[in-house]
Design a protein around this motif. Sequence first.
Motif, PDB file in Angstrom:
ATOM      1  N   THR A 102       0.847  -1.184   0.000  1.00 24.84           N
ATOM      2  CA  THR A 102       0.000   0.000   0.000  1.00 24.84           C
ATOM      3  C   THR A 102       0.883   1.234   0.000  1.00 24.84           C
ATOM      4  O   THR A 102       2.046   1.172   0.397  1.00 24.84           O
ATOM      5  N   PHE A 103       0.325   2.335  -0.446  1.00 26.78           N
ATOM      6  CA  PHE A 103       1.048   3.594  -0.427  1.00 26.78           C
ATOM      7  C   PHE A 103       0.837   4.340   0.882  1.00 26.78           C
ATOM      8  O   PHE A 103       1.483   5.345   1.131  1.00 26.78           O
ATOM      9  N   THR A 104      -0.064   3.871   1.719  1.00 24.64           N
ATOM     10  CA  THR A 104      -0.383   4.626   2.930  1.00 24.64           C
ATOM     11  C   THR A 104       0.740   4.564   3.959  1.00 24.64           C
ATOM     12  O   THR A 104       1.467   3.582   4.051  1.00 24.64           O
ATOM     13  N   SER A 105       0.844   5.621   4.692  1.00 26.49           N
ATOM     14  CA  SER A 105       1.723   5.633   5.856  1.00 26.49           C
ATOM     15  C   SER A 105       0.933   6.113   7.068  1.00 26.49           C
ATOM     16  O   SER A 105       1.501   6.386   8.116  1.00 26.49           O
ATOM     17  N   ALA A 106      -0.388   6.172   6.919  1.00 29.93           N
ATOM     18  CA  ALA A 106      -1.262   6.644   7.997  1.00 29.93           C
ATOM     19  C   ALA A 106      -1.281   5.640   9.142  1.00 29.93           C
ATOM     20  O   ALA A 106      -1.479   4.449   8.933  1.00 29.93           O
ATOM     21  N   ASP A 107      -1.069   6.151  10.342  1.00 28.74           N
ATOM     22  CA  ASP A 107      -1.029   5.289  11.526  1.00 28.74           C
ATOM     23  C   ASP A 107      -2.295   4.463  11.697  1.00 28.74           C
ATOM     24  O   ASP A 107      -2.224   3.287  12.051  1.00 28.74           O
ATOM     25  N   ILE A 108      -3.457   5.048  11.437  1.00 28.69           N
ATOM     26  CA  ILE A 108      -4.707   4.326  11.644  1.00 28.69           C
ATOM     27  C   ILE A 108      -4.782   3.081  10.757  1.00 28.69           C
ATOM     28  O   ILE A 108      -5.205   2.022  11.196  1.00 28.69           O
ATOM     29  N   GLY A 109      -4.331   3.188   9.537  1.00 31.64           N
ATOM     30  CA  GLY A 109      -4.338   2.040   8.636  1.00 31.64           C
ATOM     31  C   GLY A 109      -3.302   1.003   9.019  1.00 31.64           C
ATOM     32  O   GLY A 109      -3.578  -0.194   9.049  1.00 31.64           O
ATOM     33  N   LEU A 110      -2.114   1.458   9.333  1.00 35.73           N
ATOM     34  CA  LEU A 110      -1.047   0.530   9.678  1.00 35.73           C
ATOM     35  C   LEU A 110      -1.336  -0.204  10.987  1.00 35.73           C
ATOM     36  O   LEU A 110      -1.106  -1.404  11.102  1.00 35.73           O
ATOM     37  N   ARG A 111      -1.880   0.514  11.976  1.00 34.64           N
ATOM     38  CA  ARG A 111      -2.255  -0.145  13.245  1.00 34.64           C
ATOM     39  C   ARG A 111      -3.373  -1.157  13.020  1.00 34.64           C
ATOM     40  O   ARG A 111      -3.385  -2.230  13.621  1.00 34.64           O
ATOM     41  N   GLY A 112      -4.330  -0.823  12.158  1.00 32.38           N
ATOM     42  CA  GLY A 112      -5.426  -1.740  11.859  1.00 32.38           C
ATOM     43  C   GLY A 112      -4.936  -3.009  11.192  1.00 32.38           C
ATOM     44  O   GLY A 112      -5.400  -4.111  11.501  1.00 32.38           O
TER      45      GLY A 112
END
Length: 92
Positions: free
Chosen positions: A67-77
């Motif tokens: 994924t391209f995300t680095s958002a904490d909410i996504g990574l923690r999920g």
Amino acid sequence: MENGTIILDLCFGDINIQLPQLKSNFFNKIDSLFLDGFAPAKNPQMCSEQLFTTMANWGRDGCTFATFTSADIGLRGLEKAGFQVKNQRFWP
């Protein structure tokens, strides 16, 4: 991959709709997932616990994701669902 055969299934659309519609013969057989458009502010539906759990259930042991995300909410999920999260960059 079985007997040297690679099968690539591409699903275009909302992952929350596409993933649950996969035939049950894919359950616990997906080797890798790619999540595009993963910006929580623009796509909050891609940061749901239900989605990450579904991904983990469809994936076989050792299933990977990109994924391209680095958002904490996504990574923690993703971590909570059982994925190991690493930051790997493939560009300079």
